[in-house]
Design an enzyme around this catalytic site. Structure first.
Site, PDB file in Angstrom:
ATOM      1  N   ASN A   9       3.856   9.714   4.580  1.00  0.00           N
ATOM      2  CA  ASN A   9       4.523  10.379   3.210  1.00  0.00           C
ATOM      3  C   ASN A   9       4.347  11.571   3.190  1.00  0.00           C
ATOM      4  OD1 ASN A   9       5.882  10.500   0.918  1.00  0.00           O
ATOM      5  ND2 ASN A   9       4.349   8.625  -0.174  1.00  0.00           N
ATOM      6  N   LYS A  11       5.244  13.453   0.840  1.00  0.00           N
ATOM      7  CA  LYS A  11       5.508  13.735  -0.677  1.00  0.00           C
ATOM      8  C   LYS A  11       6.098  14.840  -0.848  1.00  0.00           C
ATOM      9  CE  LYS A  11       1.615  10.615  -1.614  1.00  0.00           C
ATOM     10  NZ  LYS A  11       0.623  10.161  -2.504  1.00  0.00           N
ATOM     11  N   HIS A  95       7.478   3.505  -4.744  1.00  0.00           N
ATOM     12  CA  HIS A  95       6.240   4.176  -4.588  1.00  0.00           C
ATOM     13  C   HIS A  95       5.717   4.576  -6.062  1.00  0.00           C
ATOM     14  CE1 HIS A  95       2.823   7.158  -4.061  1.00  0.00           C
ATOM     15  NE2 HIS A  95       3.025   6.795  -2.798  1.00  0.00           N
ATOM     16  N   GLU A  97       4.199   6.426  -7.644  1.00  0.00           N
ATOM     17  CA  GLU A  97       4.458   7.718  -8.240  1.00  0.00           C
ATOM     18  C   GLU A  97       5.643   7.873  -8.772  1.00  0.00           C
ATOM     19  OE1 GLU A  97       3.308  10.410  -5.036  1.00  0.00           O
ATOM     20  OE2 GLU A  97       1.366  10.010  -5.118  1.00  0.00           O
ATOM     21  N   GLU A 167      -0.466  -0.404  -1.882  1.00  0.00           N
ATOM     22  CA  GLU A 167      -1.094   1.029  -2.314  1.00  0.00           C
ATOM     23  C   GLU A 167      -1.738   0.981  -3.602  1.00  0.00           C
ATOM     24  OE1 GLU A 167       0.914   4.268   0.054  1.00  0.00           O
ATOM     25  OE2 GLU A 167       1.631   4.343  -1.955  1.00  0.00           O
ATOM     26  N   GLY A 173      -4.667   9.493  -3.421  1.00  0.00           N
ATOM     27  CA  GLY A 173      -4.883  10.951  -3.425  1.00  0.00           C
ATOM     28  C   GLY A 173      -6.276  10.964  -4.165  1.00  0.00           C
ATOM     29  N   SER A 212      -5.554   7.279   0.471  1.00  0.00           N
ATOM     30  CA  SER A 212      -6.846   8.031   1.071  1.00  0.00           C
ATOM     31  C   SER A 212      -7.271   7.366   2.477  1.00  0.00           C
ATOM     32  CB  SER A 212      -7.978   7.826   0.227  1.00  0.00           C
ATOM     33  OG  SER A 212      -7.498   8.605  -0.987  1.00  0.00           O
TER      34      SER A 212
HETATM   35  P1  13P Z   1      -2.956   9.721   0.046  1.00  0.00           P
HETATM   36  O1  13P Z   1      -3.260   9.227   1.437  1.00  0.00           O
HETATM   37  O2  13P Z   1      -2.854  11.014   0.012  1.00  0.00           O
HETATM   38  O3  13P Z   1      -4.143   8.862  -0.799  1.00  0.00           O
HETATM   39  O4  13P Z   1      -1.523   9.019  -0.420  1.00  0.00           O
HETATM   40  C1  13P Z   1      -1.424   7.577  -0.134  1.00  0.00           C
HETATM   41  C2  13P Z   1       0.259   7.486  -0.548  1.00  0.00           C
HETATM   42  O5  13P Z   1       0.346   7.292  -1.685  1.00  0.00           O
HETATM   43  C3  13P Z   1       1.171   7.411   0.606  1.00  0.00           C
HETATM   44  O6  13P Z   1       2.292   6.773  -0.021  1.00  0.00           O
END
Ligand code: 13P
Length: 252
Positions: A9, A11, A95, A97, A167, A173, A212
């Site tokens: 992903n 982002k 997601h 976010e 997640e 992150g 992560s």
């Molecule tokens: P990270 O791997 O940067 O922690 O992000 C995970 C994520 O949100 C994947 O959708």
């Protein structure tokens, strides 16, 4: 045996030139071995160009979000059929976010899941708890509500053509990863929740871990019985980091 899915992903990251280097690095370095598939999910603006870069590889293309509507006066939105049209096979829905920053409720996420499947896309349904929810002991309740909204809207049969990603928000992150045991416990809970509707189907659903994930923690996470791959943010932006996770998923 369930196949692994190693999904990137991206982002809101990337550029035309950067994507070319990243995708060519991934395509060239795809590890030998079987039992896994790779997927990249670039921003909307780059889907078509990345589709071109992936041609001839067996790496799949996905989007990070989708509208719940088919077409019409929805300025700024992208429909499921448009994603299909530009070569997407997958789409991430719900997601954290999007839930936290763009107001996506469980009901909106469920509508997106249904709309995506209606256009022949495979939704990757994200679920997960915040740190506060984990500390309050409500992880399972939160995840049940996220899953049940989709089960109510789409029915258990829809999970034949879908992927789930667990997640934990506190691990995204942050460099903090759920331990393999912590992740496995939630993955097993998710599978049991689905099994309450259809045990046989539940055994076939891919459940990815996200938060992560990196080359060094991937072997431990992917070694757990109910973890079927990763949804990877930061480590999907560098070919070598992403490939290290794919290497952990590849079987001889
Ligand atoms: P990270 O791997 O940067 O922690 O992000 C995970 C994520 O949100 C994947 O959708």
């Amino acid at each position: 045996m369930r196949e692994f899915l190693v999904a990137g992903n991206w982002k809101m990251n990337g550029s035309a030139a950067g994507n070319e280097a990243l995708v060519s690095g991934i395509v060239k370095g795809t590890p030998d071995g079987v039992g896994y598939r790779m997927l990249v999910c670039p921003p909307f603006a780059y889907l078509s160009s990345v589709a071109g870069l992936l041609k001839g590889s067996n790496i799949a293309l996905g989007a990070q979000n989708v509208s719940q509507f088919d077409s019409g006066a929805y300025t700024g939105e992208i429909s499921p059929s448009m994603l299909k049209d530009v070569g997407c096979e997958f789409v991430i829905v719900g997601h954290s976010e999007r839930r936290a920053m763009f107001g996506e409720s469980n009901e909106i996420v469920a509508a997106k899941f249904v709309a995506a499947q209606g256009a022949g896309l495979l939704p990757i349904l994200c679920v997960g708890e915040t740190l506060e929810q984990r500390e309050a002991g409500t992880t399972e309740q939160v995840i049940d509500a996220q899953l049940d909204a989709v089960l109510d809207a789409a029915g258990i049969g829809a999970f034949e053509q879908a992927v789930i990603a667990y997640e934990p928000v506190w691990a995204i992150g942050t460099g903090k990863t759920a331990t393999p045991e912590q992740a496995q416990a939630v993955h097993l809970h998710i599978r049991k929740r689905l099994a309450g509707h259809d045990g046989e189907l539940a055994g076939r659903v891919q459940i990815l871990y996200g938060g992560s994930m990196k080359g060094d923690n991937a072997p431990g996470l992917l070694g757990m019985p109910d973890i079927d791959g990763g949804l990877i943010g930061g480590a999907s932006l560098k070919a070598n980091d992403f490939l290290a996770i794919a290497a952990a998923a590849a079987r001889d």
